[in-house]
Motif scaffolding. Structure first.
Motif, short mmCIF file in Angstrom:
data_model
loop_
_atom_site.label_atom_id
_atom_site.label_comp_id
_atom_site.label_asym_id
_atom_site.label_seq_id
_atom_site.Cartn_x
_atom_site.Cartn_y
_atom_site.Cartn_z
N ASN A 128 45.00 44.16 39.34
CA ASN A 128 45.38 45.51 38.91
C ASN A 128 45.06 46.54 39.98
O ASN A 128 45.83 47.47 40.21
CB ASN A 128 44.66 45.85 37.60
N ALA A 129 43.91 46.38 40.64
CA ALA A 129 43.51 47.35 41.66
C ALA A 129 44.47 47.34 42.84
O ALA A 129 44.81 48.38 43.39
CB ALA A 129 42.09 47.04 42.13
N ASP A 130 44.93 46.16 43.21
CA ASP A 130 45.84 46.06 44.36
C ASP A 130 47.29 46.29 43.94
O ASP A 130 48.15 46.51 44.80
CB ASP A 130 45.72 44.68 45.02
N GLY A 131 47.54 46.19 42.64
CA GLY A 131 48.90 46.37 42.15
C GLY A 131 49.82 45.26 42.62
O GLY A 131 51.00 45.49 42.87
N ARG A 132 49.31 44.04 42.76
CA ARG A 132 50.16 42.96 43.24
C ARG A 132 49.63 41.61 42.74
O ARG A 132 48.46 41.47 42.40
CB ARG A 132 50.18 42.94 44.76
N PHE A 133 50.54 40.63 42.74
CA PHE A 133 50.12 39.26 42.53
C PHE A 133 49.40 38.78 43.79
O PHE A 133 49.74 39.20 44.90
CB PHE A 133 51.33 38.36 42.26
N LEU A 134 48.42 37.94 43.61
CA LEU A 134 47.67 37.42 44.76
C LEU A 134 48.02 35.95 45.01
O LEU A 134 47.86 35.12 44.12
CB LEU A 134 46.17 37.54 44.49
N PRO A 135 48.47 35.64 46.22
CA PRO A 135 48.60 34.22 46.57
C PRO A 135 47.22 33.56 46.44
O PRO A 135 46.20 34.22 46.60
CB PRO A 135 49.05 34.26 48.03
N ASP A 136 47.22 32.28 46.19
CA ASP A 136 45.97 31.58 45.93
C ASP A 136 44.88 31.89 46.95
O ASP A 136 43.72 32.05 46.61
CB ASP A 136 46.20 30.05 45.91
N ARG A 137 45.27 31.90 48.19
CA ARG A 137 44.24 32.04 49.22
C ARG A 137 43.67 33.46 49.28
O ARG A 137 42.67 33.70 49.96
CB ARG A 137 44.78 31.64 50.58
N TYR A 138 44.32 34.38 48.61
CA TYR A 138 43.81 35.76 48.59
C TYR A 138 42.92 36.04 47.39
O TYR A 138 42.56 37.17 47.12
CB TYR A 138 44.96 36.77 48.67
N VAL A 139 42.61 34.98 46.66
CA VAL A 139 41.62 35.09 45.59
C VAL A 139 40.36 34.40 46.09
O VAL A 139 40.41 33.26 46.56
CB VAL A 139 42.11 34.41 44.29
N GLU A 140 39.23 35.11 46.04
CA GLU A 140 37.97 34.52 46.48
C GLU A 140 37.00 34.50 45.32
O GLU A 140 37.10 35.27 44.36
CB GLU A 140 37.34 35.34 47.62
N GLY A 141 36.01 33.60 45.42
CA GLY A 141 35.00 33.52 44.37
C GLY A 141 34.02 32.42 44.69
O GLY A 141 34.02 31.87 45.80
N THR A 142 33.22 32.08 43.70
CA THR A 142 32.22 31.04 43.89
C THR A 142 32.81 29.68 43.52
O THR A 142 33.45 29.54 42.48
CB THR A 142 30.99 31.33 43.02
N CYS A 143 32.58 28.72 44.41
CA CYS A 143 33.13 27.39 44.21
C CYS A 143 32.42 26.70 43.04
O CYS A 143 31.19 26.62 43.03
CB CYS A 143 32.97 26.56 45.48
N PRO A 144 33.19 26.21 42.06
CA PRO A 144 32.56 25.54 40.90
C PRO A 144 31.95 24.21 41.31
O PRO A 144 31.14 23.64 40.58
CB PRO A 144 33.74 25.33 39.95
N ASN A 145 32.33 23.71 42.45
CA ASN A 145 31.87 22.40 42.90
C ASN A 145 30.56 22.47 43.68
O ASN A 145 29.62 21.75 43.40
CB ASN A 145 32.96 21.77 43.77
N CYS A 146 30.50 23.39 44.66
CA CYS A 146 29.33 23.42 45.54
C CYS A 146 28.58 24.75 45.48
O CYS A 146 27.52 24.88 46.08
CB CYS A 146 29.75 23.13 46.98
N GLY A 147 29.15 25.73 44.82
CA GLY A 147 28.43 26.99 44.71
C GLY A 147 28.62 27.94 45.88
O GLY A 147 28.03 29.02 45.91
#
Length: 571
Positions: A128-147
């Motif tokens: 919502n803040a960017d007003g756009r859909f994000l391609p997968d690689r433009y989403v960042e976060g904590t890895c559920p696998n390794c943290g």
RNA sequence: GGGCCUGUAGCUCAAUUGGUCAGAGCAGAGCGCUCAUAACGCUUUGGUUGGGGGUUCAAGUCCCUCCGGGCCUACCA
């Protein structure tokens, strides 16, 4: 005479490219185009900027400019750099051109009519803040696998696990950092490549002479897992080619654009149309290169690209062409390259590591780069740029072997006979031996260039230069001058003709220096040698010349060290 | 995880696709030349082809295995 269509992979618009982008497509294609023109073939050599997609929008936002304006400026910049490197495109187009809009929409309509387009509803991350859909690689976060806390939505860089953006813990936008994200449903068009997989595989299998790198990548995609997958060809972006069926609207697809990889290869064709427009010609002028029903039946089409581009050129683009059901020209040969690394690591745009194209031209003439990059081009595996190797290669090959040859011949002639081709004396066995040797070498050089084997061609060319030094050493005109000035004159006349010969043969690799050599000899141009003996008699006695300045100044140790420090990173 | 590529002289690369003593350039060493950008030419040192095993009359080349480097894996382009 044949007709040869050559395309170089399109450089992406989001900034100035580093040397890695030159080495794998633009330079080798230029060498090939120049060579083929010199051999008297009719050549159409096309390149363009690839302007659509999320990275372009982000780069424009960073620069604080509307994306259209940003792209227009960056096109100018890239065009100027291409000119600086002597890239001899017949046309350097833009994938955002009117021609490409129309052609891309045309292809989409044809594919749809052929039943090769289907609609797919997908769940995507919307910011919502960017007003756009994000391609997968433009989403960042904590890895559920390794943290790992900076995992990307497509894959965690730390543990290499494949991810879906919705897997991430505390996901955020990589663009703005905003966590105000939501999953939204959106509809997209998919190209049914799977339907064409059989045709594509048969076509690839028929290309037995293609580089292993090209066919192995293509086959991997064809056979991996469930085989060739259908591919989304639209995106929720503002900047791009609006999704339409030709001139008609596409119900349900309002506000969407075609995916950059769908429209970029089509720009090869569109850029040729742009060329016809720019030169005041009608559609027939470009169609005779691209439509086998309108004169392109005898065209040989060769593409140059880095290995990352291979899947799109072996599968997606051919699927578009074949699927259209229209007689468009398919590629005949794909020359693909590995990567050039920089001092033990990768060139990095983001880290400012390595030499960028504008900086390269600032510090040294284009021919230095052209020569070294092509004589070390990553044909069989990744290759490496180091300042030590660059300095050694350039100094030895260009300054010592070629440049010094021109220097020693012209200066000796000037001091003994004056600045015109000397008269007197005749060829002896020595000259006839050189002609025989060069005839063999020339054939090998041509064979390597015909096969687009750039390293081999460069090595042959160098060997041709070396023959001149060997000849001079053996013929020793400085000694002959004292006892038999006529003999010395014949040797110098032959050697001056060698300079002309070298200028012609070297022009594909080092066009600027080649032009200087011809200019020094008072020539505007010279034909490719069909017969070595005739070519080495072309400059007659009495023909004036000007002793040229040093053709290639050597790279000093101080320069090398300064550049190594300057380009280590942190642009 | 899966797939592909790759490892040959100190460095950068070849080796007609299984066939003479594994070749070239650079770097190193020696000699020569003196026209030339201290350039050029000639000669020369240097390799158990990453390790191990196998197939074959014959392996850098094919197979297995181990070790190292790289790429791709489909929404970055």
């Amino acid at each position: 005479m044949s007709r040869i269509l050559i395309t170089s992979a399109l450089p992406y618009i989001n900034g100035i490219k580093h040397l890695g982008n030159l080495v794998g497509s633009q330079l080798p294609s230029d060498v090939y185009a120049r060579y083929m023109r010199a051999r008297g073939h009719e050549v159409m050599y096309i390149c363009a900027t690839d302007e659509h997609g999320t990275p372009a929008e982000i780069a424009a936002a960073k620069a604080g400019k509307p994306v259209a304006e940003y792209c227009a400026e960056m096109w100018q910049t890239q065009k100027a750099i291409a000119d600086g490197f002597g890239l001899s495109f017949d046309h350097f187009g833009r994938s955002s051109s009117r021609r490409n809009h129309r052609l891309t929409q045309h292809f989409a309509a044809r594919l749809d009519a052929a039943g090769l387009i289907r609609e797919v509803s997908e769940k995507m991350i919307y910011s919502n803040a960017d007003g756009r859909f994000l391609p997968d690689r433009y989403v960042e976060g904590t890895c559920p696998n390794c943290g790992y806390d900076s995992a990307r939505g497509d894959q965690c860089e730390n543990c290499t696990k494949q991810l879906d953006p919705t897997d991430l813990i505390d996901p955020r936008s990589a663009i703005s950092g905003s966590t105000d994200l939501e999953v939204r449903e959106t509809k997209h068009l998919f190209l049914c490549q799977s339907v064409l997989a059989g045709q594509l595989e048969a076509w690839i299998d028929s290309k037995t002479d293609w580089p292993l790198l090209t066919t192995s990548i293509a086959k991997k995609w064809l056979r991996d897992g469930d085989g060739l997958q259908d591919r989304g060809i639209t995106r929720d972006l503002d900047w791009g080619i609006p999704v339409q069926k030709g001139d008609a609207p596409w119900p349900g697809m309002e506000g969407k654009v075609f995916y950059v990889w769908f429209d970029a290869p089509i720009e090869y064709i569109a850029a040729t149309a742009e060329w016809a427009d720019a030169t005041g010609q009608d559609d027939g002028a470009w169609e005779r290169w691209w439509r086998t029903d309108k004169g392109a039946g005898d065209v040989r089409y060769v593409q140059f690209m880095g290995k990352d581009n291979v899947p799109f050129h072996t599968l997606s683009f051919p699927a578009t062409i074949i699927g259209s059901g229209e007689p468009w020209k398919l590629v005949d040969y794909i020359k693909s390259f590995n990567y050039l690394n920089y001092q033990g690591g990768q060139f990095s745009t983001s880290k400012g590591r390595g030499v960028f194209q504008d900086q390269a031209l600032e510090i040294l003439p284009a021919d230095y780069w052209r020569w070294w990059l092509m004589s070390n081009v990553p044909e069989s595996s990744d290759s490496e740029f180091t300042w030590e190797n660059f300095q050694a290669g350039v100094n030895k090959d260009l300054a010592d072997v070629l440049g010094n040859f021109v220097s020693r011949v012209t200066k000796f002639c000037r001091s003994r006979f004056g600045e015109q081709v000397p008269e007197g004396g005749d060829w002896t066995e020595a000259e006839r031996m050189v002609v025989a040797g060069l005839t063999t070498r020339l054939a090998a050089y041509q064979a390597a260039l015909d096969a687009m084997e750039m390293r081999k061609a460069a090595a042959e060319l160098r060997a041709i230069w070396v023959e001149g030094n060997e000849y001079l050493q053996a013929a020793a005109p400085w000694a002959a001058f004292k006892t038999d000035p006529g003999r010395a004159a014949a040797v110098v006349r032959f050697a001056l003709n060698l300079i002309r010969f070298y200028a012609v043969l070297s022009a594909p690799f080092i066009p600027h220096a080649a032009a200087q050599m011809l200019q020094a000899l008072g020539l505007d141009a010279a034909d490719w040698p069909e017969d070595v003996e005739a070519a080495l008699s072309a400059l007659p006695a009495g023909h004036g010349f000007a002793t040229p300045d040093v053709l290639f100044a050597k790279i000093t140790d101080e320069q090398r060290e300064a550049w190594a420090a300057r380009f280590a990173g942190g642009r």
